[in-house]
Motif scaffolding. Sequence first.
Motif, PDB file in Angstrom:
ATOM      1  N   ALA A 135       1.933  -7.801   0.975  1.00  0.00           N
ATOM      2  CA  ALA A 135       2.025  -7.050  -0.279  1.00  0.00           C
ATOM      3  C   ALA A 135       1.073  -7.611  -1.331  1.00  0.00           C
ATOM      4  CB  ALA A 135       3.469  -7.089  -0.792  1.00  0.00           C
ATOM      5  N   LYS A 136       0.970  -8.933  -1.381  1.00  0.00           N
ATOM      6  CA  LYS A 136       0.067  -9.575  -2.355  1.00  0.00           C
ATOM      7  C   LYS A 136      -1.377  -9.198  -2.077  1.00  0.00           C
ATOM      8  CE  LYS A 136      -1.146 -14.054  -4.300  1.00  0.00           C
ATOM      9  NZ  LYS A 136      -0.918 -15.517  -4.249  1.00  0.00           N
ATOM     10  N   ALA A 137      -1.771  -9.203  -0.781  1.00  0.00           N
ATOM     11  CA  ALA A 137      -3.149  -8.853  -0.414  1.00  0.00           C
ATOM     12  C   ALA A 137      -3.443  -7.390  -0.717  1.00  0.00           C
ATOM     13  CB  ALA A 137      -3.386  -9.142   1.062  1.00  0.00           C
ATOM     14  N   ALA A 138      -2.425  -6.537  -0.604  1.00  0.00           N
ATOM     15  CA  ALA A 138      -2.618  -5.103  -0.840  1.00  0.00           C
ATOM     16  C   ALA A 138      -2.359  -4.714  -2.283  1.00  0.00           C
ATOM     17  CB  ALA A 138      -1.710  -4.306   0.080  1.00  0.00           C
ATOM     18  N   GLY A 139      -1.874  -5.676  -3.085  1.00  0.00           N
ATOM     19  CA  GLY A 139      -1.559  -5.376  -4.477  1.00  0.00           C
ATOM     20  C   GLY A 139      -0.371  -4.469  -4.614  1.00  0.00           C
ATOM     21  N   GLU A 140       0.547  -4.563  -3.704  1.00  0.00           N
ATOM     22  CA  GLU A 140       1.750  -3.733  -3.702  1.00  0.00           C
ATOM     23  C   GLU A 140       2.979  -4.607  -3.881  1.00  0.00           C
ATOM     24  OE1 GLU A 140       1.797  -1.789   0.020  1.00  0.00           O
ATOM     25  OE2 GLU A 140      -0.008  -0.580  -0.355  1.00  0.00           O
ATOM     26  N   PRO A 141       4.082  -4.016  -4.326  1.00  0.00           N
ATOM     27  CA  PRO A 141       5.337  -4.791  -4.392  1.00  0.00           C
ATOM     28  C   PRO A 141       5.878  -5.034  -2.968  1.00  0.00           C
ATOM     29  CG  PRO A 141       5.728  -2.512  -5.015  1.00  0.00           C
ATOM     30  CD  PRO A 141       4.241  -2.651  -4.885  1.00  0.00           C
TER      31      PRO A 141
END
Length: 437
Positions: A267-273
């Motif tokens: 999620a961090k790499a994709a900028g998602e929660p």
Amino acid sequence: MNLIRTIAGIIVLLMFAGTSYGQTSAELKKQRERITQEINLLNQSLKATSNSKTLTLRQVNALNTQITLRERKISTISSETRLIDRQIQENTQEIKKLEDQLEKLKKDYASMIRFAFRNKNGYNKMMFIFASKDFNQAFKRVKYLQQFSESRKNQAQEIEKTQKTIQNKIAELAANRKEKVDLLNEQQEERNTLNAQKADKSKVVNSFASQEKEYKAEITKKQQEASRLERAIQAAIRKEIEEEQRRAAEAARVLAELEAAKEAARAKAAGEPAKPVAVAKPAASTSASSVLSATPEAARLSNEFMGNRGSLPWPVAQGTITQGFGQHTYGAGVKMENNGLNIRTNNGAAVRAVFDGEVRSVVQMMGAGYAVIIRHGKYFSVYSNLKSVSVTRGQKVTSKQTIGTAATDPDEGTTEVHFEIWEGSAPINPTPWLARF
């Protein structure tokens, strides 16, 4: 030459037939000797307690076991005599065949001798060779005379060999007949002893009426001991199940944390929660056996233990079962339940593990020595009435490793080990699992 090969074939067949019989006879003889050892072991313990005015359950069990063993021994002797009868019949037939073959060999040999006598001087032989039409025929006639001479020698050797085979078979036949007579005499002695023991058993049965109160008191005491042992076993098994369930829950929690860490990194790499990760609950097991064999190691050990059904070593090197698995009745309405086997053995006998496993409990039983519980995957083996123990909880043990020594009853002077096998949380009959002596 065909006749010679036939005789050789018969001899080979006789050799193989003798080997097959020898193996079968040896097994029956070993079984008979084993039963005799068990009877002698019971005789020793009965002699040690014969002065007691009040019969105990152990003495009654020993008497019943002796009668059963003698009946088995008589049956074994009957099987041995049937085998001997069959071999006597086979040997008699083979001797007749060999004698017929020997007679044929002698007739053929006599014909050779007569032919050789008619052509015994060298002149006749030379004339036979020189009368040939050409060199090839003369060569063949020379070879024929040589082969004839060699064949006569071989024929004489075969006659001698067949005569020796017949003599050996006759000696074997005589030994068979003597062995049969000896076995029949032993069988008759066993029948006489059996009848006497059955008469003693009748007296014992009659004594139940006068001693019923004592027997009931003794059975109550035994049942209390059995209940204490069963509670200890059940507690040990429950503890094992709880530990397996805790390990499964911990493994599921660790796995969930790893999955959550992976999801957070994604999620961090994709900028998602990050998406919530559910903690997987261990599958609910419907039986203790499934819980106890849930891990690969436990499943492997369970399968290996199951694969050795019928070949597990006995918990003692020498012993005889005086009370089997299940319910037993003594007299009118006097009953007792046994979750395992009572095995009479020698004083100071070493008690050993029946399979590889791990000691999960060592319990000191009130008034009944020690009990050891060993886990084999989903199976447990239980050894009680031990005077001393040489293993500790958590210790790995191997098949036939000594775990303690058998306790001797101070009042009776008898030594018995109680042995049980549990599958999960239920006791099972150990008899089919143990190897036959």
